[in-house]
Motif scaffolding. Structure first.
Motif, PDB file in Angstrom:
ATOM      1  N   SER A 174       0.830  -1.208   0.000  1.00 12.27           N
ATOM      2  CA  SER A 174       0.000   0.000   0.000  1.00 12.27           C
ATOM      3  C   SER A 174       0.865   1.259   0.000  1.00 12.27           C
ATOM      4  O   SER A 174       0.560   2.229  -0.702  1.00 12.27           O
ATOM      5  CB  SER A 174      -0.961  -0.004   1.196  1.00 12.27           C
ATOM      6  OG  SER A 174      -0.290   0.239   2.409  1.00 12.27           O
ATOM      7  N   VAL A 184      -4.796   4.220  -0.151  1.00 10.96           N
ATOM      8  CA  VAL A 184      -4.966   2.771  -0.059  1.00 10.96           C
ATOM      9  C   VAL A 184      -5.362   2.366   1.359  1.00 10.96           C
ATOM     10  O   VAL A 184      -4.809   2.875   2.334  1.00 10.96           O
ATOM     11  CB  VAL A 184      -3.669   2.023  -0.457  1.00 10.96           C
ATOM     12  CG1 VAL A 184      -3.903   0.519  -0.488  1.00 10.96           C
ATOM     13  CG2 VAL A 184      -3.157   2.510  -1.816  1.00 10.96           C
ATOM     14  N   LEU A 201      -6.788  -5.208  -0.383  1.00 11.10           N
ATOM     15  CA  LEU A 201      -6.168  -3.915  -0.685  1.00 11.10           C
ATOM     16  C   LEU A 201      -7.149  -3.128  -1.532  1.00 11.10           C
ATOM     17  O   LEU A 201      -7.543  -3.573  -2.618  1.00 11.10           O
ATOM     18  CB  LEU A 201      -4.872  -4.108  -1.466  1.00 11.10           C
ATOM     19  CG  LEU A 201      -3.671  -4.659  -0.688  1.00 11.10           C
ATOM     20  CD1 LEU A 201      -2.562  -5.066  -1.663  1.00 11.10           C
ATOM     21  CD2 LEU A 201      -3.144  -3.619   0.273  1.00 11.10           C
ATOM     22  N   GLY A 203      -7.734   0.561  -3.278  1.00 14.38           N
ATOM     23  CA  GLY A 203      -7.030   1.782  -3.611  1.00 14.38           C
ATOM     24  C   GLY A 203      -7.775   2.664  -4.591  1.00 14.38           C
ATOM     25  O   GLY A 203      -8.455   2.174  -5.489  1.00 14.38           O
TER      26      GLY A 203
END
Length: 206
Positions: A174, A184, A201, A203
Motif C-alpha cells: 500500500s 490505499v 487492498l 485503492g
C-alpha cells in the motif's frame, strides 16, 4: 463443495463486490484479473448493469464463465484470455497492482500465497522505500513465509502472527502504491473466518 465452504466463498464474494460497488460509477470498466470461474465478474456484471466488466483468465476456465454469462443473458461482460497467472497468488498480486497503477485505475485486490513472493525482473521486495530502509530482502521473505501461516488447523497464536505478517506485507504494498498518488486501505474481510487469507487492498487514485 461442502455447505460450509460454499458459505465462506459467498462471504468472500460479498466482500469484494461490496468494495467494487463503492468505487464503480456509471459507464466504468471493471477488469476482473485472474477471474477463475467468473464468480466475482459475473456477479459484478449482474449487479452493475451500467458498467462494462472484463474477465481475464486462461482459456478453459473462461469458456465456463462465458457459458454461465450467456445463460444469465448478461450483455455488459466480455472475456480475454490471459496467461500471466492462474490466480492472484504471490507476485501476481503485484502484477495486477502494477497494471492498475499504470492505468490510474482504482483496485480491489485479495492477495494470497504470500510465501510465493520473490524478486523478479520487474519487481523487487520490499516494495516501498520505508520498508526497504527497515528490512533486507531476506528478512522480507521471512515475513512473507510467516504471512502464509494462517491455516485454520494451526494454533491460534501462530495464526495471529501470520495475520500480523500478512498486514505488514500488504502495508508495504500500500505504501508503494501511495507514492503514485493513491489512497490505499488494507482491510479485513468480514467475517474474518471466511478465509485464512482475508486481507483486501482497496485503492483509489487521486
Amino acid at each position: 463443495m461442502s455447505d460450509a465452504r460454499a458459505v465462506r466463498k459467498r462471504q468472500q464474494l460479498n466482500n469484494l463486490v461490496a468494495m467494487v460497488k463503492e468505487l464503480a460509477g456509471p459507464n466504468h470498466t471493471i477488469v476482473d484479473f485472474c477471474s477463475g470461474g467468473g464468480h466475482v465478474g459475473i456477479v459484478l456484471a449482474h449487479t452493475l448493469p451500467h458498467c462494462r466488466v472484463i474477465l481475464m483468465k486462461t482459456k478453459k476456465i473462461l469458456v465456463r464463465g462465458r457459458d454461465r454469462s450467456l445463460q444469465l443473458g448478461l450483455q455488459n461482460i466480455s472475456f480475454i484470455q490471459e496467461t500471466v497467472a492462474l490466480h492472484a497468488c504471490g507476485v501476481a498480486t503485484d502484477m495486477v497492482l502494477d497494471r492498475c497503477i499504470r492505468a490510474k485505475a482504482g483496485f480491489v485486490i485479495s492477495p494470497c500465497c504470500y510465501g510465493f513472493i520473490q524478486n523478479t525482473l520487474k519487481f523487487s521486495f520490499p516494495r516501498s522505500k520505508k520498508f526497504a530502509e527497515a528490512l533486507t530482502y531476506k528478512e522480507h521473505m521471512i515475513l512473507c513465509r510467516f504471512a502464509d501461516q494462517t491455516a485454520v488447523q494451526l494454533p491460534i497464536e501462530r495464526r495471529l502472527i501470520g495475520k500480523r505478517c500478512m498486514g505488514l506485507v500488504d502495508l508495504d504494498r500500500s505504501w508503494a502504491a501511495e507514492t503514485h498518488g493513491y489512497t490505499v486501505k488494507v482491510m479485513t474481510m468480514e467475517p474474518e473466518s471466511c478465509s485464512p487469507k482475508n486481507n483486501m487492498l482497496v485503492g483509489v487514485s487521486a
